[in-house]
Design a protein around this motif. Structure first.
Motif, PDB file in Angstrom:
ATOM      1  N   ASP A 163     -80.707  80.914 -11.344  1.00 41.12           N
ATOM      2  CA  ASP A 163     -79.906  81.996 -10.770  1.00 41.12           C
ATOM      3  C   ASP A 163     -80.179  82.228  -9.286  1.00 41.12           C
ATOM      4  OD1 ASP A 163     -79.162  83.724 -13.616  1.00 41.12           O
ATOM      5  OD2 ASP A 163     -80.904  82.432 -13.611  1.00 41.12           O
ATOM      6  N   CYS A 202     -69.746  92.051 -22.280  1.00 46.37           N
ATOM      7  CA  CYS A 202     -70.831  92.046 -21.303  1.00 46.37           C
ATOM      8  C   CYS A 202     -70.956  93.440 -20.695  1.00 46.37           C
ATOM      9  CB  CYS A 202     -70.547  91.002 -20.225  1.00 46.37           C
ATOM     10  SG  CYS A 202     -71.978  90.596 -19.206  1.00 46.37           S
ATOM     11  N   THR A 227     -75.881  88.682 -23.077  1.00 50.86           N
ATOM     12  CA  THR A 227     -75.063  88.188 -21.977  1.00 50.86           C
ATOM     13  C   THR A 227     -73.962  87.260 -22.501  1.00 50.86           C
ATOM     14  OG1 THR A 227     -75.204  87.269 -19.734  1.00 50.86           O
ATOM     15  CG2 THR A 227     -76.413  86.096 -21.454  1.00 50.86           C
ATOM     16  N   HIS A 259     -78.737  91.899 -10.422  1.00 51.36           N
ATOM     17  CA  HIS A 259     -78.693  90.712 -11.286  1.00 51.36           C
ATOM     18  C   HIS A 259     -77.942  91.061 -12.571  1.00 51.36           C
ATOM     19  CE1 HIS A 259     -79.821  86.887 -12.916  1.00 51.36           C
ATOM     20  NE2 HIS A 259     -80.490  87.435 -13.912  1.00 51.36           N
ATOM     21  N   LYS A 291     -77.967  91.207 -16.005  1.00 50.70           N
ATOM     22  CA  LYS A 291     -77.660  90.129 -16.941  1.00 50.70           C
ATOM     23  C   LYS A 291     -77.098  90.623 -18.272  1.00 50.70           C
ATOM     24  CE  LYS A 291     -79.970  85.933 -18.612  1.00 50.70           C
ATOM     25  NZ  LYS A 291     -81.285  85.237 -18.618  1.00 50.70           N
ATOM     26  N   LYS A 297     -71.634  90.603 -13.385  1.00 51.88           N
ATOM     27  CA  LYS A 297     -71.541  89.689 -14.529  1.00 51.88           C
ATOM     28  C   LYS A 297     -70.675  90.294 -15.626  1.00 51.88           C
ATOM     29  CE  LYS A 297     -75.870  87.178 -13.794  1.00 51.88           C
ATOM     30  NZ  LYS A 297     -76.283  87.814 -12.534  1.00 51.88           N
ATOM     31  N   HIS A 311     -72.504  85.097 -17.111  1.00 55.82           N
ATOM     32  CA  HIS A 311     -73.702  84.575 -16.472  1.00 55.82           C
ATOM     33  C   HIS A 311     -73.649  83.055 -16.460  1.00 55.82           C
ATOM     34  CE1 HIS A 311     -78.093  83.290 -17.024  1.00 55.82           C
ATOM     35  NE2 HIS A 311     -77.982  83.668 -15.775  1.00 55.82           N
ATOM     36  N   ASP A 346     -75.969  80.934 -14.332  1.00 57.89           N
ATOM     37  CA  ASP A 346     -77.078  80.427 -13.537  1.00 57.89           C
ATOM     38  C   ASP A 346     -76.788  80.419 -12.038  1.00 57.89           C
ATOM     39  OD1 ASP A 346     -78.401  77.967 -15.910  1.00 57.89           O
ATOM     40  OD2 ASP A 346     -78.470  80.134 -15.861  1.00 57.89           O
ATOM     41  N   SER A 399     -73.339  81.920 -10.692  1.00 57.15           N
ATOM     42  CA  SER A 399     -73.060  83.357 -10.726  1.00 57.15           C
ATOM     43  C   SER A 399     -73.728  84.079  -9.554  1.00 57.15           C
ATOM     44  CB  SER A 399     -73.495  83.970 -12.062  1.00 57.15           C
ATOM     45  OG  SER A 399     -74.835  83.666 -12.372  1.00 57.15           O
ATOM     46  N   SER A 454     -80.720  88.081  -7.195  1.00 64.46           N
ATOM     47  CA  SER A 454     -80.608  87.104  -8.284  1.00 64.46           C
ATOM     48  C   SER A 454     -82.004  86.784  -8.797  1.00 64.46           C
ATOM     49  CB  SER A 454     -79.933  85.817  -7.805  1.00 64.46           C
ATOM     50  OG  SER A 454     -78.588  86.051  -7.457  1.00 64.46           O
TER      51      SER A 454
END
Length: 429
Positions: free
Chosen positions: A181, A236, A246, A321, A323, A353, A358, A360, A363, A414
């Motif tokens: 990420d 999500c 996720t 982030h 997730k 997200k 998501h 990696d 994203s 990230s």
């Protein structure tokens, strides 16, 4: 440090290929209108998959974006997405042949694991099968000829950077970052170092990943918590109390990163300036409940804030982030409270997200693009599906409608599942 005599580094071009839009205008319009890119999987059979939902890039025709179409046959889906985004970014920046000295034009690009698809190897595997067993000794003897000699070029993570450099005659530094990420922001950090050293004038930066693959979906399910929600529009839910996991996806974003003086001399349109970029790692998995598992994130943000010479109240938003797993979101929220104390609840948070899932390295790049566009338009998109606040994630999560930005700076974060984190702070110009 912001305000010092250090060379200024700016973003002068953006390209996006995402589940909620291809191109910056479509992407921004859809994200502001709350349009989700998560839907039921259409490109592969789902009956034996752990999750039936994903963020797929639809209506993508790589021939529209790529210059060297002859290379398509050796490009996996990941590579096509990344090279297409880079081509759009270079075009958006107004860079044509001869505008930038090729030897001072480089590439730093992030990529994830690029899996092969079962159908690419099925003929070779069948020749090794006997009585429901696999005869390894036959692989080299009988089956290598069943695999195209160029097969490996579709799987190598350094190939997006290679194709981008060929496409745009970028003969300067060329590197690939494979740090899940955090790859896009670490690639940006590397580009900044090259520019500030005076070795290059301009770099193409970004990242790409496609997890829309039965092998990847099954593999990810073993190490991550995927949402089993049947409703694509609510699957999500970052930071929501009732998040269940996720959703995987695919996409890419790329940027032209440039010496400020060079951009001004050629009359480039400048989107934002990068004023801080930090990285850190705690070396632990999120499955570890130790209270120190957020230290990598803390180190990254502290470093970025110090470089930018900012106080918490000066941040227009944090692009988290986010997730949408129980542990990840709690660890991230705890880190912001340890970093900012009482100010943590005052900083607007968005988690994108919720729109596209998501994927990696890719994203992180798409989220970076969203923060840059937020600064351009003076507005932060809302987090989708945030309905019930989690008391363990006590943050000002933007939800419902787009929120006007009162500050001209934004931070995007990230983080990998092993605690490696990168944080970038940008300022509108």
């Amino acid at each position: 440090m912001a305000g010092s005599n250090q060379t200024r580094v700016v973003i002068s071009g953006i390209g996006i290929v995402s589940p909620i839009g291809i191109g910056i205008d479509t992407f921004w319009q859809n994200i502001c209108s709350g349009k989700t890119g998560i839907s039921r999987l259409e490109s592969i059979p789902t009956e034996n998959l752990p999750s039936k939902l994903a963020g797929e890039v639809k209506d993508f025709n790589p021939e529209v974006h790529l210059y060297n179409k002859k290379f398509l046959k050796v490009m996996s889906r990941d590579i096509q997405l990344g090279v297409a985004a880079a081509s759009d970014a270079v075009k958006n920046a107004g860079i044509k042949r001869g505008v930038v000295d090729p030897e001072r034009f480089g590439v730093s690009f992030g990529a994830g694991h690029i899996p092969t698809t079962p159908d690419e190897l099925v003929a070779a595997v069948k020749l090794c099968a006997e009585d429901n067993s696999f005869e390894v000794t036959r692989w080299g003897e009988d089956t290598m000829g069943q695999i195209t000699p160029l097969w490996m070029l579709r799987q190598l993570p350094n190939m997006p950077a290679c194709h981008i450099s060929i496409e745009h005659n970028a003969q300067g530094p060329n590197n690939t970052i494979t740090s899940q990420d955090s790859s896009a922001l670490l690639a940006l950090a590397e580009a900044m170092r090259w520019i500030r050293r005076g070795a290059v004038d301009c770099m193409v930066v970004g990242a790409c990943t496609s997890n829309i693959n039965p092998v990847d979906l099954s593999r990810k399910n073993l190490i991550d918590l995927l949402s089993r929600d049947e409703d694509p529009k609510r699957a999500c839910r970052p930071f929501d109390r009732f998040r269940t996991g996720t959703i995987l996806g695919e996409g890419a974003a790329a940027f032209v990163v440039e010496n400020y003086d060079h951009a001004v001399r050629r009359g480039a349109e400048i989107y934002a300036e990068v004023i801080g970029l930090g990285a850190g790692c705690d070396g632990r998995s999120d499955t570890n409940s130790d209270q120190e598992s957020d230290t990598g994130l803390i180190r990254a943000v502290e470093s970025a804030m110090r470089q930018a010479n900012l106080m918490p109240h000066q941040l227009g938003h944090i692009n988290a982030h986010g997730k949408s797993t129980k542990i990840d979101d709690q660890v991230e929220a705890r880190a912001y409270h340890r970093l900012f104390g009482d100010d943590a609840i005052k900083i607007p948070i968005t988690a994108l997200k919720s729109y596209f899932g998501h994927f990696d390295a890719g994203s992180g790049a798409v989220e970076l693009a969203a923060s840059i566009l937020s600064l351009r338009h003076g507005a932060t998109p809302a987090t989708l599906n945030y309905e019930t606040p989690d008391p363990l994630c006590n943050l000002d999560v933007i939800h419902g409608d787009v929120r006007p930005m009162s500050k001209r700076t934004a931070m995007t974060v990230s983080r990998t599942s092993f605690g490696q984190t990168a944080a970038a702070i940008l300022r509108a110009i």
